[in-house]
Design a protein around this motif. Structure first.
Motif, mmCIF file in Angstrom:
data_model
loop_
_atom_site.group_PDB
_atom_site.id
_atom_site.type_symbol
_atom_site.label_atom_id
_atom_site.label_comp_id
_atom_site.label_asym_id
_atom_site.label_seq_id
_atom_site.Cartn_x
_atom_site.Cartn_y
_atom_site.Cartn_z
ATOM 1 N N PHE A 20 1.018 -0.937 0.602
ATOM 2 C CA PHE A 20 -0.321 0.109 0.246
ATOM 3 C C PHE A 20 0.307 0.903 -0.223
ATOM 4 O O PHE A 20 0.831 1.700 -0.649
ATOM 5 C CB PHE A 20 -0.812 -0.173 1.249
ATOM 6 N N TRP A 21 2.164 1.436 0.733
ATOM 7 C CA TRP A 21 2.169 2.833 1.006
ATOM 8 C C TRP A 21 3.295 2.969 -0.529
ATOM 9 O O TRP A 21 3.724 4.205 -0.587
ATOM 10 C CB TRP A 21 3.326 2.226 2.449
ATOM 11 N N ALA A 22 3.966 1.617 -1.003
ATOM 12 C CA ALA A 22 4.968 1.936 -1.541
ATOM 13 C C ALA A 22 4.181 2.309 -2.985
ATOM 14 O O ALA A 22 4.346 2.814 -3.742
ATOM 15 C CB ALA A 22 5.394 0.285 -2.570
ATOM 16 N N GLY A 23 3.130 1.344 -3.265
ATOM 17 C CA GLY A 23 1.952 1.979 -4.428
ATOM 18 C C GLY A 23 2.259 3.411 -4.457
ATOM 19 O O GLY A 23 1.779 4.137 -5.329
ATOM 20 N N LEU A 24 1.229 3.555 -2.769
ATOM 21 C CA LEU A 24 1.514 5.051 -2.529
ATOM 22 C C LEU A 24 2.507 6.231 -2.814
ATOM 23 O O LEU A 24 1.796 7.562 -3.491
ATOM 24 C CB LEU A 24 0.449 5.942 -1.838
ATOM 25 N N PHE A 25 3.385 5.751 -2.402
ATOM 26 C CA PHE A 25 4.632 6.173 -3.078
ATOM 27 C C PHE A 25 4.529 5.985 -4.591
ATOM 28 O O PHE A 25 5.089 7.248 -5.372
ATOM 29 C CB PHE A 25 6.297 5.988 -2.912
ATOM 30 N N VAL A 26 4.138 5.741 -5.456
ATOM 31 C CA VAL A 26 4.468 5.397 -7.301
ATOM 32 C C VAL A 26 3.303 6.168 -7.468
ATOM 33 O O VAL A 26 3.749 7.005 -8.127
ATOM 34 C CB VAL A 26 4.648 4.282 -7.806
ATOM 35 N N TYR A 27 3.042 6.337 -6.709
ATOM 36 C CA TYR A 27 0.857 7.237 -7.075
ATOM 37 C C TYR A 27 1.669 8.726 -6.969
ATOM 38 O O TYR A 27 1.582 9.206 -8.044
ATOM 39 C CB TYR A 27 0.089 6.995 -6.474
ATOM 40 N N ALA A 28 2.545 8.705 -5.999
ATOM 41 C CA ALA A 28 2.791 10.532 -4.892
ATOM 42 C C ALA A 28 4.207 10.927 -6.540
ATOM 43 O O ALA A 28 3.780 12.177 -6.903
ATOM 44 C CB ALA A 28 3.636 10.507 -4.130
ATOM 45 N N VAL A 29 4.634 9.907 -7.485
ATOM 46 C CA VAL A 29 5.858 10.311 -7.920
ATOM 47 C C VAL A 29 5.402 10.681 -9.668
ATOM 48 O O VAL A 29 5.169 11.740 -9.663
ATOM 49 C CB VAL A 29 6.120 9.106 -8.069
ATOM 50 N N LEU A 30 4.189 9.780 -9.630
ATOM 51 C CA LEU A 30 3.808 10.046 -10.923
ATOM 52 C C LEU A 30 2.830 10.822 -11.623
ATOM 53 O O LEU A 30 2.689 11.546 -11.663
ATOM 54 C CB LEU A 30 2.606 8.614 -11.509
ATOM 55 N N ARG A 31 1.675 11.231 -10.040
ATOM 56 C CA ARG A 31 1.098 12.868 -10.291
ATOM 57 C C ARG A 31 1.946 14.058 -10.060
ATOM 58 O O ARG A 31 1.680 14.983 -10.810
ATOM 59 C CB ARG A 31 0.069 12.296 -8.749
#
Length: 799
Positions: free
Chosen positions: A350-361
């Motif tokens: 979850f947190w790794a995915g949220l990190f990827v989301y933050a970077v892509l956003r």
């Protein structure tokens, strides 16, 4: 799609823009959190001997300790027998059922040499009142010491605490379940006592909870570092009854990878659940004469006893042992956080995915470039690896500055905390320079780049070792939330309070990492500081922008100051290192006798000789391998010694040969020590692949299980404190093999005529800690050949 953002999105570099008051507030609060975490909770005050009977009193426990830890009581020694008898008498005084378990035990899987011994476990049982059927609790500590120290901390303090706990249990509320007390023997000889109990004592077949206490040094506080599989409910009970005891699910996998063992290892394999406790500070005194009664603090005794007493009363009230539950747990100040281990991987993803989301956003908003994030991650990793690698030079540098460190059998100093601080400062200095060189990087790219390696490690650790995942998971969560906040601000200028917000995001790391680093620096040899420095450099990378914000353009000066201070600490350690009666130098000397040739020599495993050992070895000793000493890696210092007297004899070997299947032979050897005070008898068979199987102390082991990777060791067996009547060893040998058998007998003394005219050991030296070099004393060896062409064994003549 273009990966080049608009200039407006990149104009905010990581260079400082925060106000000075905000930076100072953040720095002071952050340092305060770190110091609070490192300080931990204070040890409890001593409860005097006049306290009510149902309470645990360190004052009363210390009276037991004064007897137990007064002098070395190694397996088989007269003092060992006195401590054994004392424990039985005190348990009987308490009204316990007392048994003395005498067993011959062979545990080839425990280590090298493959050990056997005649052990004497002292076992007591306090029965529950009125037939209550609560959960049985077994309190465990080993009562033997090493021959090189009195063992007041390892493990006299735990034994004394358990005696006082048993007294308090008898005078307190009625027991809801039986309480077993197991004082194991021969723990220092690869857990032989606990192995014997687990293998053959009928009480070991019951089920319940083990609370084992051991020690790695002579200072506290108590640490719960291992929980049995399915023991999550015990972690909850520990949090309820003893929240001040440090505990983390990280410690169990870390401990298991250190190849260390305690009695808990042997006992939990029988189906008992349990917790494993130890104090791990003061390792400089471990297994030495400095493990004295006065060195054990009242606070440690009180904490041991309070913890064991509270847990025993609480657990015994359980109607049955709950079903297995696996938890992730850790301390946050006075609180203990715990949650199901099954959450580890989902939370990490979850947190790794949220990190990827933050970077892509942020990329879509043209606040960063993906390739630049990768670049920052690689740069930070490169600088971090360089910083961590430089810590490898800290111990060699210390040895170069101070030759006295070359004489030590382990990488220790008289102030390990100073060494650890020097390593931390040096890592921070190198990382600071690397961060300053990236000060013009956009803050989003630098922040995201620092999170990349931490996020990868979080996922990997959560899959491979879930118990350690909390250390990585929650710091990542803090930084991901900070990245999301930065991304939401878009191109708005940073406010003066972005540093305190960053500090808030860094709080999980500040709460978790310092305690782990401190523990690693304590339990690992100083030459392995790389493990802790790797964690530190990853933590600095995770918080990358904040270091620039806190230090501003003064970061190079701060880095230079940290480097100079770190080097200064190392220099001060080198300058202050000296050997005296309070800080003695470990030295070892062995009188090695070849009974066949009737010759002898002095042998030392010391890295560097001193004046005392040179008085025995002469001015020109040889540095060579010694085949008769296969248990310790050489080469050794060696020089001729006076020839042995007629009363210095090797063990007697009687033999019988029988034909086996497929041309194999069964050789039965009866080995009798020449003296009743023999510490151990070694039997080495070369080559090792000639042994199909061996039977010792009633246990059969295959040759594959007995051989080692070192072909020069062959099959190496050791029988500790054999009885005067000797012991039997049965070997099954391959067809047509003609192995050589070397038998050696060891005593912890040197014949007085041999040392006549030579100096006694000076006050500023002590024997090498047990297990870290050659055992001191006298070793008498002889060889015989098991000739395949013969129908009987023809041993060499016995002197």
């Amino acid at each position: 799609m273009s990966d080049t953002p608009a200039p407006a999105g990149l104009e905010r570099s990581a260079s400082p823009r925060a106000s000075r008051p905000a930076r100072w507030v953040t720095a002071v609060l952050g340092l305060g959190v770190i110091l609070l975490v490192l300080r931990g909770g204070p040890l409890p005050e001593l409860v005097p001997a006049s306290a009510p009977g149902e309470r645990f009193s360190a004052g009363r426990a210390r009276e037991h300790l004064r007897f137990i830890g007064a002098e070395p009581h190694a397996l088989g020694s007269p003092r060992h027998a006195a401590v054994r008898d004392y424990l039985q008498a005190r348990l009987r005084d308490l009204g316990a059922e007392v048994q003395l378990q005498r067993e011959s035990v062979f545990a080839p899987a425990q280590g090298i040499p493959r050990s056997a011994a005649n052990v004497e476990n002292v076992i007591g049982r306090l029965r529950a009142k009125d037939g209550a059927k609560g959960t049985a609790v077994m309190l465990v500590a080993h009562y033997d010491s090493v021959p090189t120290g009195p063992g007041a901390s390892d493990n006299g303090a735990a034994v004394a605490s358990i005696l006082e706990v048993a007294r308090a249990l008898q005078q307190g509320p009625a027991l809801a379940g039986d309480v077993l007390i197991l004082f194991t023997d021969a723990e220092e000889q690869l857990l032989l006592g606990s192995t014997a109990f687990a293998a053959s004592h009928p009480w070991a077949r019951e089920t319940g909870v083990i609370l084992n206490v051991d020690a790695r040094g002579n200072a506290g506080p108590l640490l719960m570092f291992e929980v049995s599989p399915g023991g999550g409910w015990l972690v909850r009970r520990l949090a309820e009854e003893a929240p001040d005891v440090g505990a983390s699910s990280l410690f169990t996998p870390a401990y298991q990878r250190m190849n260390n063992t305690t009695d808990f290892t042997a006992l939990r394999q029988g189906g008992w659940q349990g917790l494993n406790f130890a104090n791990v500070e003061g390792t400089q005194a471990y297994h030495t004469r400095r493990e004295t009664v006065d060195a054990v603090s009242d606070g440690l005794l009180q904490q041991q006893g309070d913890t064991l007493l509270a847990l025993t009363r609480r657990i015994s009230r359980e109607a049955s042992v709950p079903q297995g539950e696996e938890l992730i747990f850790f301390n946050v100040g006075p609180l203990r956080v715990h949650y199901s281990r099954s959450w580890a991987v989902p939370l990490a993803l979850f947190w790794a995915g949220l990190f990827v989301y933050a970077v892509l956003r942020a990329r879509l908003r043209k606040q960063l470039r993906l390739w630049a994030v990768v670049r920052e991650a690689l740069v930070l990793l490169f600088v971090g690896i360089l910083a961590s690698a430089l810590t490898r030079l800290a111990w060699p540098l210390l040895r170069a500055l101070q030759p006295a460190f070359r004489a030590l059998s382990r990488s220790e100093t008289q102030d390990n905390a100073r060494f650890s601080l020097a390593v931390v400062l040096c890592v921070m200095a190198v990382m600071g320079v690397g961060l300053f060189l990236r000060r013009r990087a956009p803050v989003m790219e630098l922040a995201a780049g620092g999170c990349v390696p931490w996020a990868v490690v979080t996922v990997v650790v959560s899959v491979i070792s879930p118990g350690a995942s909390a250390l990585f998971l929650w710091p990542l969560a803090g930084m991901v939330l900070f990245l999301l906040w930065l991304g939401r601000r878009g191109t708005q200028p940073l406010t003066p309070w972005h540093v305190p917000l960053w500090g808030l995001a860094a709080l999980p790391l500040l709460l978790l990492l310092p305690h782990v680093l401190s523990t690693l620096f304590t339990v690992l040899p100083l030459e392995r500081a790389l493990v802790a420095s790797d964690l530190l450099m990853l933590g600095i990378s995770l918080l990358a922008p904040g270091w620039l914000w806190l230090a501003g353009r003064g970061l190079p000066w701060a880095s230079g100051g940290a480097a100079l201070l770190g080097l200064g600490l190392l220099v001060s350690l080198a300058a202050g290192q000296r050997f005296d009666a309070q800080q003695p130098r470990p030295t070892g000397l062995l009188y090695l006798v070849d009974a066949d040739a009737k010759t002898a020599r002095w042998v030392s495993s010391d890295p560097v000789l001193n004046d005392w050992t040179r008085a025995y070895l002469g001015r020109d000793p040889k540095r060579e391998a010694v085949d008769a000493l296969p248990e310790v890696k050489g080469p050794f210092w060696s020089a001729p010694a006076p020839a042995p007297a007629d009363d210095v004899r090797a063990p007697t070997v009687d033999s019988r040969v029988e034909a086996g299947e497929g041309g194999r032979r069964k050789v039965s050897l009866h080995i009798t020590p020449s003296r009743q005070d023999a510490a151990f008898v070694d039997v080495q068979v070369l080559p090792g692949d000639a042994v199909v199987s061996a039977r010792l102390a009633g246990v059969q082991a295959t040759g594959d299980a007995l051989r080692t990777r070192n072909a020069a060791q062959g099959v190496l067996l050791r029988y500790w404190v054999p009885s005067a009547g000797g012991f039997d060893l049965e070997l099954e040998l391959t067809a047509n093999s003609s192995p050589t058998v070397r038998v050696g007998e060891h005593l912890y003394a040197v014949p007085a005529p041999v040392t006549q005219g030579l100096p006694a050991r000076p006050e500023d030296s002590m024997p090498v800690p047990f297990g870290e070099g050659l055992d001191e004393g006298t070793r008498v060896t002889r060889t015989l050949r098991l000739d395949a062409a013969s129908t009987a064994v023809s041993p060499s003549p016995v002197p």
